[in-house]
Design a protein around this motif. Structure first.
Motif, short mmCIF file in Angstrom:
data_model
loop_
_atom_site.label_atom_id
_atom_site.label_comp_id
_atom_site.label_asym_id
_atom_site.label_seq_id
_atom_site.Cartn_x
_atom_site.Cartn_y
_atom_site.Cartn_z
N PRO A 287 0.82 -1.21 0.00
CA PRO A 287 0.00 0.00 0.00
C PRO A 287 0.86 1.26 0.00
N ASP A 288 0.41 2.27 -0.71
CA ASP A 288 1.07 3.59 -0.77
C ASP A 288 2.56 3.47 -1.12
N LYS A 289 2.90 2.53 -1.97
CA LYS A 289 4.33 2.26 -2.26
C LYS A 289 5.07 3.51 -2.77
N GLN A 290 4.51 4.16 -3.81
CA GLN A 290 5.21 5.31 -4.40
C GLN A 290 5.32 6.45 -3.38
N ALA A 291 4.27 6.63 -2.59
CA ALA A 291 4.30 7.70 -1.58
C ALA A 291 5.36 7.38 -0.52
N GLN A 292 5.50 6.11 -0.16
CA GLN A 292 6.52 5.75 0.84
C GLN A 292 7.92 6.01 0.30
N LEU A 293 8.14 5.67 -0.99
CA LEU A 293 9.46 5.90 -1.58
C LEU A 293 9.77 7.40 -1.64
N ALA A 294 8.76 8.19 -2.05
CA ALA A 294 8.97 9.64 -2.16
C ALA A 294 9.21 10.25 -0.78
N PHE A 295 8.51 9.74 0.25
CA PHE A 295 8.71 10.26 1.60
C PHE A 295 10.15 9.98 2.05
N ARG A 296 10.63 8.77 1.77
CA ARG A 296 11.99 8.39 2.19
C ARG A 296 13.02 9.35 1.56
N ALA A 297 12.78 9.71 0.29
CA ALA A 297 13.73 10.59 -0.38
C ALA A 297 13.64 12.02 0.18
N THR A 298 12.44 12.42 0.61
CA THR A 298 12.26 13.81 1.07
C THR A 298 12.72 13.99 2.52
N TRP A 299 12.45 12.99 3.38
CA TRP A 299 12.79 13.13 4.80
C TRP A 299 13.62 11.93 5.27
N PRO A 300 14.86 11.78 4.73
CA PRO A 300 15.65 10.61 5.12
C PRO A 300 15.96 10.58 6.62
#
Ligand SMILES: C[S@@+](CC[C@H](N)C(=O)[O-])C[C@H]1O[C@@H](n2cnc3c(N)ncnc32)[C@H](O)[C@@H]1O
Length: 269
Positions: free
Chosen positions: A252-265
């Motif tokens: 679930p929410d895979k792309q959002a999780q990846l984008a979050f990781r890149a934005t707030w490592p």
């Protein structure tokens, strides 16, 4: 009598909720929502629908198809952290995971039944439909055991105030605006009553007097100071190795999780 009985779905529930987390514990009738039952074998069941359109509500009898295991006692999501016998609850984890939901019947269109709010997820097999008959099915004066006690407690105003740090607020807005993901209502509903660790509510104690609460594919990390809960930051729940694993079924929410990781490592621990 054989130990196993075979029953076959007459249709499936279709709706926008594909995760268990997205479905309410009971239908929320204050929010507008459309659900559909698609009946199979059109013709036979269309005749079986004759006369149903005069009923405001129907009982849906379905199967919690995503649940395999059950326990004799469960920890309900509401009320004090106390285990109850599964037969004294509406837990979806049952020896036979049968669901019953009284839903609004809005319209019948050939082999489709258009329904109001429902607590089941997309793809739930439906075994039967029965009319909801208020004079048979409703007993408003009946006692409801431990649920009555919990309801009485929930009438009291919530004990905790929830505030967001500037970072958590930014992440909440980003998730909502960019990805249409918003679990602030769940945070408010659960944490304002009782933020203590609880398995069903997915609240855990972390290092350094911190806590987190799971909401679908996300966590909110928070601290408690007196009667104030500060949401410090949000974070995705899946590890990178799962997000990058092509063999892993739907996340679930895979792309959002990846984008979050890149934005707030810095928020991934
Ligand atoms: C608490 S149960 C109550 C359902 C119904 N009112 C009853 O008493 O049988 C509703 C919860 O079951 C879960 N659920 C819904 N559809 C499901 C399915 N097909 N398989 C497994 N769990 C499901 C969702 O988490 C939802 O919040």
């Amino acid at each position: 009598m054989s130990e196993k009985l075979t029953i076959t779905p007459i249709g499936y529930l279709r709706c926008a909720k594909s995760l268990k987390f997205n479905a309410r514990h009971q239908p929320n009738e204050s929010q507008s929502e459309t659900n559909v039952i698609e009946l199979l074998s059109g013709d036979i069941y269309q005749k079986a629908l004759l006369d149903l359109d005069g009923f405001d509500r129907i009982w849906l009898i379905g199967w919690f198809h995503l649940n395999q295991a059950w326990r004799p006692q469960v920890l309900p999501p509401r009320g004090p952290a106390k285990r109850r016998g599964v037969f004294a609850t509406r837990s979806p984890h049952r020896p036979n995971p049968i669901s019953i939901t009284p839903v609004q019947l809005l319209e019948i269109k050939k082999n489709k039944l258009i329904l109001g709010p429902c607590d089941l997820i997309d793809g739930t097999p439906i075994f039967d439909i029965k009319p909801y008959i208020p004079s048979y099915d409703s007993f408003p004066e009946a006692k409801a055991g431990w649920i009555d006690e919990v309801d009485a407690e929930l009438k009291a105003p919530p004990s905790y105030q929830i505030i967001y740090s500037p970072l958590a607020l930014e992440q909440r807005q980003w998730l909502s605006e960019k990805w249409s993901i918003d679990f602030s209502e769940r945070l408010q509903e659960i944490l304002s009553r009782d933020p203590s660790p609880h398995r069903t509510r997915r609240i855990r104690a972390r290092k350094g007097d911190l806590f987190d609460i799971g909401c679908g594919a996300w966590y909110a990390v928070f601290e408690i100071t007196g009667k104030t809960i500060t949401i410090l930051h949000l974070k995705p729940s899946f590890a990178l190795k799962f997000l990058n694993d092509p063999l892993r079924p739907v996340i679930p929410d895979k792309q959002a999780q990846l984008a979050f990781r890149a934005t707030w490592p810095e928020c991934l621990d």
